[in-house]
Design a protein around this motif. Structure first.
Motif, short mmCIF file in Angstrom:
data_model
loop_
_atom_site.label_atom_id
_atom_site.label_comp_id
_atom_site.label_asym_id
_atom_site.label_seq_id
_atom_site.Cartn_x
_atom_site.Cartn_y
_atom_site.Cartn_z
N TRP A 26 -142.24 -1.04 -0.73
CA TRP A 26 -142.51 -1.70 -1.98
C TRP A 26 -141.15 -2.59 -2.35
CZ3 TRP A 26 -146.89 -3.22 -3.19
CH2 TRP A 26 -148.03 -2.31 -3.05
N LEU A 27 -140.10 -1.89 -1.90
CA LEU A 27 -138.83 -2.76 -2.28
C LEU A 27 -138.63 -3.78 -1.46
CD1 LEU A 27 -136.24 0.39 -2.13
CD2 LEU A 27 -137.41 -0.69 -4.05
N VAL A 28 -139.33 -3.98 -0.38
CA VAL A 28 -139.23 -5.13 0.60
C VAL A 28 -140.23 -5.96 -0.33
CG1 VAL A 28 -139.86 -6.17 2.57
CG2 VAL A 28 -138.76 -4.15 2.74
N LEU A 29 -141.34 -5.44 -0.61
CA LEU A 29 -142.23 -6.49 -1.32
C LEU A 29 -141.41 -7.09 -2.50
CD1 LEU A 29 -145.12 -7.71 -1.89
CD2 LEU A 29 -145.54 -5.74 -3.23
N PHE A 50 -146.87 -4.13 -6.93
CA PHE A 50 -147.83 -5.15 -6.46
C PHE A 50 -148.00 -6.32 -7.50
CE2 PHE A 50 -151.90 -6.84 -5.58
CZ PHE A 50 -151.90 -7.38 -4.23
N ILE A 51 -148.63 -5.52 -8.68
CA ILE A 51 -148.98 -6.33 -9.85
C ILE A 51 -147.75 -7.00 -10.35
CG2 ILE A 51 -149.70 -6.18 -12.23
CD1 ILE A 51 -152.07 -6.55 -10.39
N THR A 52 -146.51 -6.21 -10.63
CA THR A 52 -145.30 -6.77 -11.28
C THR A 52 -144.94 -8.02 -10.38
OG1 THR A 52 -144.88 -4.59 -12.08
CG2 THR A 52 -143.14 -6.25 -12.06
N THR A 53 -144.87 -7.87 -9.18
CA THR A 53 -144.28 -8.87 -8.28
C THR A 53 -145.07 -10.17 -8.34
OG1 THR A 53 -143.04 -7.27 -6.79
CG2 THR A 53 -143.46 -9.60 -5.95
N ARG A 102 -138.73 5.95 4.07
CA ARG A 102 -139.66 5.44 4.57
C ARG A 102 -140.93 5.17 3.22
NH1 ARG A 102 -140.83 9.50 7.72
NH2 ARG A 102 -139.42 8.66 9.32
N ALA A 103 -140.76 6.22 2.37
CA ALA A 103 -142.11 6.01 1.52
C ALA A 103 -141.75 5.05 0.56
CB ALA A 103 -142.03 7.34 0.75
N ARG A 104 -140.47 4.71 0.22
CA ARG A 104 -140.06 3.79 -0.99
C ARG A 104 -139.77 2.17 -0.47
NH1 ARG A 104 -135.56 7.12 -4.52
NH2 ARG A 104 -136.48 8.97 -4.73
N VAL A 154 -139.12 -10.14 -1.50
CA VAL A 154 -139.79 -11.36 -1.20
C VAL A 154 -140.21 -11.86 -2.39
CG1 VAL A 154 -142.10 -12.16 -0.12
CG2 VAL A 154 -140.77 -10.17 1.01
N GLY A 155 -140.72 -11.08 -3.37
CA GLY A 155 -140.96 -11.73 -4.77
C GLY A 155 -139.94 -12.06 -5.35
N GLY A 156 -138.59 -11.53 -5.15
CA GLY A 156 -137.60 -12.15 -5.90
C GLY A 156 -137.22 -13.59 -5.01
N ILE A 157 -137.41 -13.69 -3.79
CA ILE A 157 -136.90 -15.02 -3.08
C ILE A 157 -138.00 -15.98 -3.41
CG2 ILE A 157 -137.10 -15.80 -0.64
CD1 ILE A 157 -136.06 -13.29 0.38
N GLY A 158 -139.28 -15.53 -3.50
CA GLY A 158 -140.40 -16.51 -4.06
C GLY A 158 -140.01 -17.11 -5.26
#
Length: 458
Positions: A295-298, A433-436, A290-292, A301-305
């Motif tokens: 951001w993994l989902v983010l 957040f910044i990396t993605t 739940r904690a991790r 999403v970034g990878g798909i973008g």
């Protein structure tokens, strides 16, 4: 000449744990007490954290109440919760009575609400009970939730002789006397008293003649992070806490602030690593997931973008395949520069070192990123040119790198400043957040600029 006792730092070892376990199994109370008496209560807590619950309970019930109470405050939070579940309300109350009010309130606050009142009702010292009950009413992240009621205070109308007599009585209840606070008849804080001035003063002098009116303090509802900043700025070992009417309520000591700073550092580190919530390695798989996962989902999403952006430039890949092979480098540089910039800003915000306008910060970061970008781009240009012998592509990739680095630096600077202005913990900006965001924007800028330059040469 007497031999000085060597100061050896405690080292937890498998041999020590095995020895404690053996004494518990044999119920050799005398040997176990003799062994543990050699250690500080914090060391005993470290030992108990390695034992089974049953063994830890056995040791705790064997120790004297004063030692047990101190050990409880040092135990791992999860282990303390398990231990408290196995102690009766009366046993917990007995340990609570040995603690300072702030530590006592912290332990009681960890109990289920229905059990808190049961334990409090078993505390025999009515004054101690009332003070703990008061502390439980304050928000845990406020100065009131952190303060202790134990302190030494004197009234401005007392004489020096009378003051010394009363201080002796008060000091018995205070573990460490950092300061002596001066109040008026309405209990309002009006100053502090220097021990040196008190000792050299004449017995008949009034406290009002010798106290120092300049005293640092914090309000009871002030955030603990702000309290930490004040104490760090003025190098204070303790600071008094007052209410809106200036009435002295308690004090906060440096050991409590160290705990706050440690907790904040752990929280910021987890946020920077892309972990939401307060979790530790021993938490359940569900809690850790739940904690991790957010951001993994983010990241997903970034990878798909990034995929969609690259797909939009697939025609360029057919003629300029070399651009594709430098994509990981561009994305990595964008992410690294963004994290570096945001980490510096977050650290500065935490230490209250970031001052001035946002524009000046962004301008400085732009020039810094440009300088770093140009240096790196020169190396990259030379590599591509000599390795491939294609001047247009070397120029395109190098210029793209400079632009991407500048933009990444600006994002890494702006985002934490923006979040801080909006009351959001800026530490969240130093991780995925910044990396993605920089990965996506970096790839987009890279292909767009590189294609423009190569088409220009064509």
């Amino acid at each position: 000449m007497s031999e000085e006792k060597e100061n050896i730092q405690f080292q937890l070892s498998d041999e020590l744990i095995e020895q404690v376990e053996l004494f518990v199994e044999e119920q050799n109370d005398k040997a176990l007490q003799k062994l543990l008496n050699e250690f500080h209560y914090a060391d005993i807590a470290e030992i108990l954290d390695e034992l089974s619950l049953e063994e830890a309970i056995y040791v705790i019930k064997l120790l004297d109440s004063e030692t047990t109470s101190d050990v409880l405050t040092e135990l791992d939070e999860d282990n303390r919760e398990k231990v408290l579940k196995n102690l009766s309300d009366k046993e917990i109350a007995e340990e609570i009575e040995e603690l300072d009010t702030d530590d006592a309130a912290d332990i009681i606050a960890e109990l289920p609400e229905e059990r808190q009142q049961e334990v409090i009702s078993k505390i025999e010292d009515e004054e101690h009970k009332a003070e703990i009950t008061e502390l439980l009413t304050y928000d845990e992240d406020s100065a009131g939730g952190l303060m202790a009621k134990e302190l030494v205070k004197v009234y401005e109308t007392w004489t020096v002789a009378g003051c010394l007599r009363r201080i002796r009585g008060q000091a018995k209840e205070v573990t460490r006397v950092h300061s002596i606070y001066v109040v008026d008849k309405q209990e309002k804080l009006i100053g502090r008293l220097s021990l040196k001035d008190l000792i050299v003063a004449k017995n008949e002098q009034k406290i009002s003649d010798i106290y120092i009116s300049n005293v640092d303090y914090v309000k009871v509802d002030e955030d603990v992070e702000d309290v930490a900043k004040v104490m760090a700025k003025y190098d204070l070992e303790a600071i008094p806490v007052i209410d809106e009417n200036q009435v002295l309520l308690g004090r906060i000591t440096i050991d409590d602030i160290v705990d706050v700073l440690k907790e904040e550092a752990e929280k910021d580190y987890q946020l920077a690593a892309g972990i939401t919530g307060d979790v530790v390695a021993d938490d359940s798989i569900l809690e850790l997931t739940r904690a991790r996962l957010p951001w993994l989902v983010l990241g997903l999403v970034g990878g798909i973008g990034a995929f969609l952006i690259m797909e939009g430039f697939q025609e360029s890949f057919k003629e300029k395949a070399i651009l594709f092979f430098f994509t990981p480098l561009i994305a990595a540089m964008a992410g690294n520069v963004g994290v570096q910039s945001s980490a510096i800003i977050v650290q500065g915000l935490a230490n209250d070192d970031v001052r001035g306008s946002v524009n000046s910060r962004l301008l400085k970061e732009m020039f810094l990123a440009a300088l770093n970008g140009v240096i790196l781009a020169i190396f990259l240009f030379l590599f591509v040119w000599f390795y491939k012998g294609e001047l247009d592509k070397a120029v395109a990739i190098s210029i793209s790198l400079v632009v991407v680095i500048i933009v990444a630096g600006l994002i890494g600077t702006f985002v934490p400043l923006f979040l801080n202005k909006r009351g959001v913990d800026p530490a969240i900006a130093t991780g995925p957040f910044i990396t993605t965001s920089n990965d996506i924007l970096g790839i987009l800028l890279y292909f767009w600029i590189a294609e423009l330059i190569i088409n220009f040469y064509s």
